[in-house]
Design a protein around this motif. Structure first.
Motif, PDB file in Angstrom:
ATOM      1  N   ASP A 227       0.824  -1.211   0.000  1.00 33.00           N
ATOM      2  CA  ASP A 227       0.000   0.000   0.000  1.00 33.00           C
ATOM      3  C   ASP A 227       0.861   1.265   0.000  1.00 33.00           C
ATOM      4  O   ASP A 227       0.498   2.276  -0.617  1.00 33.00           O
ATOM      5  CB  ASP A 227      -0.949  -0.012   1.204  1.00 33.00           C
ATOM      6  N   LYS A 230       2.082   1.846  -3.506  1.00 29.92           N
ATOM      7  CA  LYS A 230       1.062   2.457  -4.353  1.00 29.92           C
ATOM      8  C   LYS A 230       1.107   3.981  -4.252  1.00 29.92           C
ATOM      9  O   LYS A 230       0.921   4.684  -5.252  1.00 29.92           O
ATOM     10  CB  LYS A 230      -0.319   1.940  -3.952  1.00 29.92           C
ATOM     11  N   ARG A 240       4.423   3.767 -12.062  1.00 25.95           N
ATOM     12  CA  ARG A 240       4.761   2.365 -11.839  1.00 25.95           C
ATOM     13  C   ARG A 240       6.066   2.301 -11.050  1.00 25.95           C
ATOM     14  O   ARG A 240       7.013   3.009 -11.356  1.00 25.95           O
ATOM     15  CB  ARG A 240       4.947   1.635 -13.172  1.00 25.95           C
ATOM     16  N   ILE A 391       4.120  -2.251  -9.020  1.00 19.06           N
ATOM     17  CA  ILE A 391       3.011  -1.674  -8.266  1.00 19.06           C
ATOM     18  C   ILE A 391       2.579  -0.380  -8.937  1.00 19.06           C
ATOM     19  O   ILE A 391       3.402   0.453  -9.313  1.00 19.06           O
ATOM     20  CB  ILE A 391       3.426  -1.390  -6.808  1.00 19.06           C
ATOM     21  N   LYS A 392       1.259  -0.225  -9.083  1.00 15.49           N
ATOM     22  CA  LYS A 392       0.671   0.993  -9.625  1.00 15.49           C
ATOM     23  C   LYS A 392      -0.323   1.556  -8.613  1.00 15.49           C
ATOM     24  O   LYS A 392      -0.758   0.841  -7.712  1.00 15.49           O
ATOM     25  CB  LYS A 392      -0.030   0.689 -10.957  1.00 15.49           C
ATOM     26  N   PRO A 393      -0.701   2.818  -8.718  1.00 16.74           N
ATOM     27  CA  PRO A 393      -1.630   3.387  -7.736  1.00 16.74           C
ATOM     28  C   PRO A 393      -2.959   2.649  -7.637  1.00 16.74           C
ATOM     29  O   PRO A 393      -3.590   2.662  -6.578  1.00 16.74           O
ATOM     30  CB  PRO A 393      -1.836   4.828  -8.258  1.00 16.74           C
ATOM     31  N   ASP A 394      -3.381   2.013  -8.722  1.00 18.31           N
ATOM     32  CA  ASP A 394      -4.666   1.321  -8.704  1.00 18.31           C
ATOM     33  C   ASP A 394      -4.534  -0.179  -8.447  1.00 18.31           C
ATOM     34  O   ASP A 394      -5.501  -0.937  -8.604  1.00 18.31           O
ATOM     35  CB  ASP A 394      -5.423   1.563 -10.002  1.00 18.31           C
ATOM     36  N   THR A 395      -3.357  -0.645  -8.048  1.00 20.49           N
ATOM     37  CA  THR A 395      -3.191  -2.057  -7.716  1.00 20.49           C
ATOM     38  C   THR A 395      -4.153  -2.417  -6.591  1.00 20.49           C
ATOM     39  O   THR A 395      -4.170  -1.770  -5.537  1.00 20.49           O
ATOM     40  CB  THR A 395      -1.739  -2.345  -7.274  1.00 20.49           C
ATOM     41  N   ASP A 396      -4.958  -3.461  -6.795  1.00 19.91           N
ATOM     42  CA  ASP A 396      -5.974  -3.807  -5.793  1.00 19.91           C
ATOM     43  C   ASP A 396      -5.666  -5.113  -5.066  1.00 19.91           C
ATOM     44  O   ASP A 396      -6.540  -5.748  -4.497  1.00 19.91           O
ATOM     45  CB  ASP A 396      -7.358  -3.890  -6.444  1.00 19.91           C
TER      46      ASP A 396
END
Length: 424
Positions: A227, A230, A240, A391-396
């Motif tokens: 987190d 992100k 990224r 990891i990207k900001p929208d990685t869930d």
């Protein structure tokens, strides 16, 4: 013709303009970052020497401002008004801007930047002339050239004049990507994410290196790091960031089993530094970066720092080493990592803290402790087991859904679902 304020943003570079012959390289990198960050915002760019003008094509001011806040190398920006290079028209627009932007009564001055040297007046003469034209029309203004509460800025450029009140601070620093690449030793705590941010702000592209020891440490500690990554990804050029998960459980277990209690943290950190240097060398990363601040904990005394880094030859950067904790927390809140970092799940450096950790370790004693177990094969095995993910900001990804096999969970999620699993 006057263009409304919301239509144009003036971007400034700050210290980049002092870079001499290298200035074009730095400014071109800022342009590249701006284009990447604003590619979804429907804007147009206009480039003029030491300025960038961003033309908004729709009412998305807040979205654009948010994206600008992630661009290193930008000193400040302002929403500007535009008109012809005619003093009467500039004065007319200035009166309109003052009524709209400045709360009365107040003190002010006009400050002029004359980028167009062919304009037949000096900057001071322009400021004085405009003030003389403005004051009779705005009775609640008083000139104060030394300490004004408000400044009306006027830029005379070749094509037009630009007026604005106030500046929005940017990240400053240097554009990310021009300072080389470094490896951040990222825990789930407050300090190391701030260290990563500060290095990116100074132009260093970073990769993240996290030691995970499940099930010795809570699985949620890995989720914290994901987190945090992100949040840090927002500052990277393409949103990224690489996160390398280091399987530290076997090494951790051996250290707890064989090493004298007071030296556990010292030896653990020496092993981490060895692994960091091995991995950085393999990937051509130029430096290790961490969140150490002198004296905050027992492992961060000068004696401890000396003994721990004795095992490495690579440069080690510590961006927060002189910061007070309150200053680090303030930055962590700014970059939105603080609430993640204070989740009550410890990493491997804090889960088994000795009752009396040595604060002034000795190199010969540390080396003696390391003779108690054969750590070299463990180093090789650990390096071979590192798992790298994008990891990207929208990685869930929610790692808690997968049990205690972190590497299997990562493989399943990134390999099967998203394709962002990076085999080494």
């Amino acid at each position: 013709m006057v263009i409304k304020m919301k239509d144009i943003i003036l971007v400034r570079f700050g210290d980049l303009v002092l870079k001499g012959k290298n200035k074009p390289t730095f400014i071109n990198q800022v342009k590249k970052l701006l284009r990447a960050k604003l590619k979804e915002c429907n804007v147009e760019f206009e480039y003029q020497h030491d300025r960038i003008f961003i033309h908004l094509k729709e009412n998305n001011k807040e979205q654009v401002l948010k994206q600008l806040s992630y661009v290193s190398g930008v000193q400040s920006y302002s929403f500007v008004y535009k008109c012809e290079n005619d003093l009467d028209k500039i004065a007319d627009l200035a009166v309109e801007v003052i009524h709209k932007e400045i709360e009365m009564p107040t003190t002010f001055k006009v400050e002029t930047k004359r980028a167009d040297k062919k304009f037949p007046m000096s900057s001071l003469e322009i400021s004085q002339t405009l003030a003389a034209k403005i004051l009779p029309r705005v009775k609640e203004l008083t000139v104060d050239v030394r300490n004004p509460k408000q400044v009306l800025n006027v830029e005379i450029r070749h094509d037009s004049a630009y007026l604005y009140v106030g500046k929005i601070p940017g990240l400053g620093g240097y554009p990310i990507g021009l300072g080389g690449k470094g490896l951040v030793m990222l825990s789930g705590g407050i300090d190391s994410p701030v260290a990563a941010y500060l290095m990116m702000k100074q132009g260093v592209e970073v990769e993240l290196f996290h030691f995970e020891s499940t099930p010795l440490t809570p699985l949620e500690s890995v989720q914290k790091v994901i987190d945090i990554a992100k949040k840090l990804a927002l500052f990277m050029p393409n949103n990224r960031i690489k996160l390398h998960l280091v399987p530290f459980t076997k090494m951790h277990t051996e250290i707890l089993r064989f090493v004298d209690d007071s030296y556990i943290i010292t030896i653990m950190r020496r092993m981490m530094y060895r692994l960091g240097e091995m991995f950085a060398s393999e990937r051509n990363l130029l430096t290790l970066i961490n969140g150490e601040s002198v004296g905050q904990v027992a492992s961060q005394t000068l004696d401890s720092i000396k003994v721990v880094e004795n095992v490495t030859n690579i440069p080690i950067l510590r961006p927060v080493i002189t910061y007070d904790k309150i200053d680090i927390i303030r930055i962590a809140e700014k970059i939105d990592t603080f609430d993640i970092s204070i989740r009550a799940f410890n990493d491997c450096c804090s889960i088994y803290v000795p009752k009396n950790p040595v604060t002034h370790p000795k190199i010969d004693k540390a080396e003696l402790e390391e003779t108690k177990f054969d750590f070299k094969p463990l180093l090789a095995e650990t390096i071979a087991g590192i798992r790298t993910v994008i990891i990207k900001p929208d990685t869930d990804f929610e790692i808690a859904n997968y049990g205690f096999e972190v590497s299997d969970a990562i493989t399943n999620y990134y390999g099967e679902k998203h394709g962002n699993w990076v085999q080494r």
